[in-house]
Scaffold this active site. Structure first.
Site, PDB file in Angstrom:
ATOM      1  N   TYR A   1       8.503-127.655 -83.706  1.00 29.71           N
ATOM      2  CA  TYR A   1       9.169-126.810 -84.699  1.00 29.71           C
ATOM      3  C   TYR A   1      10.573-126.437 -84.218  1.00 29.71           C
ATOM      4  O   TYR A   1      11.544-126.490 -84.988  1.00 29.71           O
ATOM      5  CB  TYR A   1       8.339-125.546 -84.937  1.00 29.71           C
ATOM      6  CG  TYR A   1       9.072-124.457 -85.705  1.00 29.71           C
ATOM      7  CD1 TYR A   1       9.265-124.558 -87.083  1.00 29.71           C
ATOM      8  CD2 TYR A   1       9.579-123.330 -85.048  1.00 29.71           C
ATOM      9  CE1 TYR A   1       9.942-123.570 -87.781  1.00 29.71           C
ATOM     10  CE2 TYR A   1      10.259-122.338 -85.737  1.00 29.71           C
ATOM     11  CZ  TYR A   1      10.428-122.454 -87.106  1.00 29.71           C
ATOM     12  OH  TYR A   1      11.110-121.480 -87.797  1.00 29.71           O
ATOM     13  N   HIS A   2      10.676-126.089 -82.958  1.00 28.85           N
ATOM     14  CA  HIS A   2      11.970-125.722 -82.376  1.00 28.85           C
ATOM     15  C   HIS A   2      12.940-126.900 -82.423  1.00 28.85           C
ATOM     16  O   HIS A   2      14.114-126.739 -82.779  1.00 28.85           O
ATOM     17  CB  HIS A   2      11.756-125.272 -80.924  1.00 28.85           C
ATOM     18  CG  HIS A   2      13.015-124.953 -80.194  1.00 28.85           C
ATOM     19  ND1 HIS A   2      13.787-123.848 -80.479  1.00 28.85           N
ATOM     20  CD2 HIS A   2      13.665-125.604 -79.196  1.00 28.85           C
ATOM     21  CE1 HIS A   2      14.849-123.830 -79.691  1.00 28.85           C
ATOM     22  NE2 HIS A   2      14.798-124.876 -78.894  1.00 28.85           N
ATOM     23  N   HIS A   3      12.448-128.095 -82.109  1.00 31.07           N
ATOM     24  CA  HIS A   3      13.299-129.276 -82.089  1.00 31.07           C
ATOM     25  C   HIS A   3      13.896-129.582 -83.462  1.00 31.07           C
ATOM     26  O   HIS A   3      15.103-129.812 -83.590  1.00 31.07           O
ATOM     27  CB  HIS A   3      12.505-130.485 -81.588  1.00 31.07           C
ATOM     28  CG  HIS A   3      12.544-130.653 -80.095  1.00 31.07           C
ATOM     29  ND1 HIS A   3      13.707-130.640 -79.369  1.00 31.07           N
ATOM     30  CD2 HIS A   3      11.554-130.863 -79.192  1.00 31.07           C
ATOM     31  CE1 HIS A   3      13.453-130.829 -78.086  1.00 31.07           C
ATOM     32  NE2 HIS A   3      12.139-130.960 -77.955  1.00 31.07           N
TER      33      HIS A   3
END
Length: 259
Positions: A140-142
Site C-alpha cells: 500500500y505504501h509503495h
C-alpha cells in the site's frame, strides 16, 4: 575535493523542470497502470511460490539495498543541502512555499526521486521470492507514494521538498540497515529494528504536521505555492501511514513483548 562540484555537475546545472513536467503531464496517469500490474504480479507471485522452495538471494539483496542506500544518500545531500541553505537564508515560510528548488541541481534529484518510486516496487520481489510475510502496509505504501509523487510533480507544492528530504534521509538509513542485515555477518539487536520503525513513524507524523501547517496558511490568507487538493490527498495519505505504522509498531514490538 568538493563533492558537490563533481558528480553529474553539468547535468545538474542544466536541468530544467520544463521537459520533465511536460512528460509527466502527458503520462502521469500511467502510474495507476503500473500499480495495477504491480498488485496483480504480487498476488500471482505469492501463489506461484506457495509450493516452491524459497530463494535466499543474499548477495542480490545486499547489492540492491546498498544501491538504494547510496542513491538516497546522494539525493539527500543534493536536495537537503539546498533546503538547509534556503532555510538559513529565507526562513521556514519562504523555504517551504517557494518552487525555485524544482530547477537545477535540486530539481534533478527531485525528478529522480519520483522516478525511483517505480524501481522501489522491486523491493517486493525479494519478499515474495524469499517467502517472507508480505503485509498490507508494504505494498500500500509503495503504490500510494508512487502515484502521489507523480501527481505532485505536475501540480507541485512548496511543501513537497520537505517530504523528499525526509524520505531521502530515512531511506538512506533504512536501506543501509537492510544491506547490513542481508549480509548476515553481524547480529543486529532488536533496538535497531525499533529505531528504524520509530524513524519511519516520525516521518509520517511530521508529514501530517507539515500539511496541517500548509492548510492553516491557506486558511489565514498567507501566500504559498500549495493547493487544497494537494493538501487533501497528501494529508489523507500521511494520516493513513501514521495509523498503519503505529499499528505495525504495536503488533510487532509492544504486543509481542507483552506475550
Amino acid at each position: 575535493m568538493d563533492f558537490s562540484q563533481t558528480i553529474f555537475f553539468d547535468v545538474e546545472q542544466r536541468f530544467s523542470k520544463y521537459n520533465t513536467q511536460k512528460w509527466m503531464n502527458m503520462w502521469w496517469t500511467f502510474c495507476f497502470y503500473i500499480s495495477a500490474v504491480y498488485v496483480v504480479i504480487v498476488h500471482w507471485g505469492q501463489n506461484l511460490m506457495t509450493n516452491r522452495k524459497k530463494f535466499y538471494l543474499r548477495r542480490p539483496l545486499f547489492l540492491w539495498n546498498l544501491t538504494l542506500a547510496c542513491f538516497s544518500a546522494i539525493g539527500f545531500y543534493r536536495v537537503g543541502g539546498k533546503f538547509l541553505d534556503d532555510l538559513e537564508r529565507y526562513g521556514w515560510h519562504q523555504t517551504i512555499c517557494s518552487l525555485e528548488w524544482l530547477e537545477g541541481q535540486s530539481g534533478l534529484w527531485c525528478a529522480l526521486f519520483g522516478y525511483s518510486k517505480v524501481l522501489e516496487l522491486l523491493d517486493t520481489s525479494f519478499i515474495i521470492l524469499r517467502k517472507q510475510k508480505l503485509i498490507f502496509l508494504h505494498w500500500y505504501h509503495h503504490i500510494t507514494v508512487l502515484c502521489f509523487c507523480w501527481y505532485a510533480y505536475i501540480y507541485p507544492h512548496g511543501q513537497g521538498r520537505v517530504f523528499i528530504v525526509m524520505n531521502y534521509f530515512v531511506h538512506t538509513i533504512m536501506y543501509a540497515y537492510y544491506a547490513i542485515r542481508a549480509q548476515g555477518l553481524v547480529r543486529i539487536p532488536l533496538a535497531a529494528n525499533i529505531a528504524i520503525t520509530c524513524l519511519q513513524l516520525s516521518q509520517m507524523v511530521f508529514g501530517v504536521a507539515t500539511f496541517v501547517d500548509a492548510f492553516l496558511m491557506l486558511q489565514t490568507g498567507v501566500a504559498c505555492n500549495v493547493e487544497y487538493m494537494n493538501i487533501l490527498i497528501g494529508l489523507g495519505m500521511y494520516v493513513s501511514y501514521a495509523i498503519l505504522f503505529s499499528r505495525f509498531f504495536y503488533l510487532t514490538y509492544v504486543k509481542r513483548e507483552k506475550k
